[in-house]
Motif scaffolding. Structure first.
Motif, PDB file in Angstrom:
ATOM      1  N   ASN A  52       0.807  -1.208   0.000  1.00 24.07           N
ATOM      2  CA  ASN A  52       0.000   0.000   0.000  1.00 24.07           C
ATOM      3  C   ASN A  52       0.848   1.270   0.000  1.00 24.07           C
ATOM      4  N   ALA A  53       0.678   2.065  -1.044  1.00 20.88           N
ATOM      5  CA  ALA A  53       1.299   3.390  -1.165  1.00 20.88           C
ATOM      6  C   ALA A  53       0.652   4.051  -2.361  1.00 20.88           C
ATOM      7  N   ASN A  54       0.844   5.360  -2.477  1.00 20.17           N
ATOM      8  CA  ASN A  54       0.295   6.039  -3.647  1.00 20.17           C
ATOM      9  C   ASN A  54       1.172   5.771  -4.867  1.00 20.17           C
ATOM     10  N   VAL A  55       0.560   5.990  -6.042  1.00 16.29           N
ATOM     11  CA  VAL A  55       1.196   5.529  -7.272  1.00 16.29           C
ATOM     12  C   VAL A  55       1.787   6.672  -8.081  1.00 16.29           C
ATOM     13  N   HIS A  56       2.667   6.305  -9.014  1.00 15.60           N
ATOM     14  CA  HIS A  56       3.177   7.138 -10.108  1.00 15.60           C
ATOM     15  C   HIS A  56       4.238   8.151  -9.689  1.00 15.60           C
ATOM     16  N   ARG A  57       4.119   8.768  -8.533  1.00 15.67           N
ATOM     17  CA  ARG A  57       5.058   9.839  -8.225  1.00 15.67           C
ATOM     18  C   ARG A  57       6.114   9.460  -7.185  1.00 15.67           C
ATOM     19  N   GLY A  58       5.900   8.376  -6.465  1.00 16.93           N
ATOM     20  CA  GLY A  58       6.842   8.015  -5.413  1.00 16.93           C
ATOM     21  C   GLY A  58       8.075   7.311  -5.959  1.00 16.93           C
ATOM     22  N   VAL A  59       9.210   7.504  -5.293  1.00 15.99           N
ATOM     23  CA  VAL A  59      10.445   6.840  -5.704  1.00 15.99           C
ATOM     24  C   VAL A  59      10.811   5.715  -4.744  1.00 15.99           C
ATOM     25  N   HIS A  60      10.035   5.553  -3.666  1.00 13.90           N
ATOM     26  CA  HIS A  60      10.354   4.481  -2.708  1.00 13.90           C
ATOM     27  C   HIS A  60       9.739   3.165  -3.172  1.00 13.90           C
ATOM     28  N   VAL A  61      10.163   2.091  -2.560  1.00 14.23           N
ATOM     29  CA  VAL A  61       9.841   0.764  -3.057  1.00 14.23           C
ATOM     30  C   VAL A  61       8.346   0.451  -2.993  1.00 14.23           C
ATOM     31  N   LEU A  62       7.653   0.917  -1.943  1.00 11.62           N
ATOM     32  CA  LEU A  62       6.226   0.630  -1.853  1.00 11.62           C
ATOM     33  C   LEU A  62       5.450   1.316  -2.976  1.00 11.62           C
ATOM     34  N   SER A  63       5.811   2.556  -3.271  1.00 15.49           N
ATOM     35  CA  SER A  63       5.151   3.263  -4.364  1.00 15.49           C
ATOM     36  C   SER A  63       5.433   2.583  -5.697  1.00 15.49           C
ATOM     37  N   GLU A  64       6.650   2.108  -5.868  1.00 14.12           N
ATOM     38  CA  GLU A  64       6.985   1.413  -7.104  1.00 14.12           C
ATOM     39  C   GLU A  64       6.177   0.125  -7.242  1.00 14.12           C
ATOM     40  N   ARG A  65       6.014  -0.624  -6.130  1.00 11.11           N
ATOM     41  CA  ARG A  65       5.240  -1.865  -6.186  1.00 11.11           C
ATOM     42  C   ARG A  65       3.760  -1.573  -6.415  1.00 11.11           C
TER      43      ARG A  65
END
Length: 407
Positions: A52-65
């Motif tokens: 669970n994380a927000n999409v498209h703009r994050g550079v951390h691993v959860l956002s990437e997944r």
């Protein structure tokens, strides 16, 4: 039905194991919303537990997944309906939002005073109201293809109704109130011969038989996750890429832009242009899981099960004294709507509920077709891949009980 193990399928749906009012649950309301297999439930839980994380703009691993899962779901949908390009898949809240999106983007851009939008008499309100609103906003006229007493479109009327004034044809693939399967491929061919784009409401079709948007040839196709054993609050608008790229944004906010200054906004590419704000991430993940589940069973096998059960259910209901089926199209799926002589459908539904049987009663958000058949409402039993002949038999016993109560 030998190729389709319905008892094994039922084991995948935990909600069906319960008793209600002291009786085994008989769920015959899947046209309103379908139940969820454990695979969908597990996929949503797993997303929240691990990705669970927000999409498209994050550079951390959860956002990437999370981004990989979200965009992977888009590709899963593309494969399911055989779209050419994942960019043709727009995630929305459901069929209703998909149709409103087209009405307020493509429609506002291409429909004006004196123009016409053509729909059918059997449409769900979600494929009537947005076009009525568009006509009121633009000065266009809403035209309607009639239905006959079987609940089939009067196809002889179509050619005359498709005119140089028609800017769009919007038609349901399967009627939620009647179960009628409309010849959308033929209708699309007729419309395209006159340069008219076609939108198809597929909310009731994608769970019953394979859908190939390229074979159908339509310009837009809309459906909802919750009716196809996925989560609520997620749906799909398929649009041919050239159509989507010509349409202005629907809502403003994050992710539908490339850049913003106080002087100028540059909008994002398709499909993100139409997905403002944080999307329904777990909904997309759950929808993809539902599609994988359907494909594991085989859409052709599901369709055959549906045909056999519909034939059995039609014959069984016709044996009930005083019962009249509403909608007897030669090609129909999933829906058995009926009235019982001198008994209001709401009373039918209430008594069946006491027997543990869930059906839908009312106008089913299709009041014009109720008016056509001169009934205020119907009782509707809707069938899905987890329903059995025993479910139909329980319904028939329940209807006999209804008649006993009312003498």
């Amino acid at each position: 039905m030998s190729a389709f193990d319905v008892q094994r399928v039922r084991e995948d749906f935990p909600i069906l194991r319960q008793e209600v009012r002291g009786r085994p649950l008989v769920y015959l309301d899947s046209a309103a919303t379908a139940q969820k297999p454990q695979a969908v439930i597990d996929a949503i839980v797993r997303f929240y537990q691990h990705d669970n994380a927000n999409v498209h703009r994050g550079v951390h691993v959860l956002s990437e997944r999370a981004t990989e899962a979200y965009e992977g779901a888009r590709e899963t949908v593309r494969e399911f309906i055989n779209a050419r390009d994942a960019r043709e898949i727009v995630f929305v809240r459901g069929t209703t939002e998909a149709i409103n999106l087209v009405a307020q983007t493509y429609g506002r851009k291409n429909v004006g005073p004196g123009d016409e939008v053509l729909i059918t008499h059997m449409e769900h309100h979600a494929n009537i109201v947005p076009w009525r609103m568009l006509c009121e906003q633009t000065g266009a006229t809403l035209r309607v293809i009639p239905v006959d007493d079987r609940g089939e479109l009067v196809l002889d009327a179509v050619d005359a109704l498709l005119t140089e004034k028609t800017r769009l044809l919007a038609v349901t693939h399967v009627s939620n109130a009647l179960g009628t399967v409309n010849p959308v491929k033929e209708l699309t061919r007729k419309a395209h011969a006159k340069g008219i784009p076609v939108l198809v409401d597929g909310a009731q079709s994608v769970t019953h038989f394979p859908v190939d948007v390229r074979e159908l040839g339509c310009d837009f196709y809309a459906f909802s996750g919750h009716k196809m054993f996925g989560p609520t609050g997620i749906g799909v608008l398929y649009g041919r890429l050239e159509r989507l790229e010509s349409m202005p944004p629907y809502q403003g906010g994050g992710d539908m832009i490339l850049s913003v200054t106080m002087e100028k906004i540059t909008y994002n590419r398709v499909p993100h242009r139409f997905e403002a704000g944080t999307p329904n991430l777990e909904g997309a993940v759950g929808l993809a899981a539902a599609i994988r589940y359907l494909r594991s069973l085989g859409m052709d096998a599901i369709a055959e099960h549906d045909r056999a059960l519909m034939a059995y259910g039609t014959q069984a209901l016709e044996s009930v004294p005083g019962l009249r089926l509403v909608g007897t199209a030669r090609e129909k799926v999933g829906v058995l709507s009926f009235v019982l002589e001198d008994i209001h459908p709401h009373d039918v539904g209430t008594i069946l509920d006491r027997e543990g049987i869930c059906i839908r009663t009312g106008h089913h958000c299709a009041q014009p077709v109720m008016q056509h058949f001169k009934v205020p409402a119907t009782a509707r039993a809707s069938l899905a891949l987890y329903n059995t002949r025993e479910d139909v038999d329980a319904l028939v016993r329940g209807l006999h009980k209804v008649r006993e109560v009312f003498g």
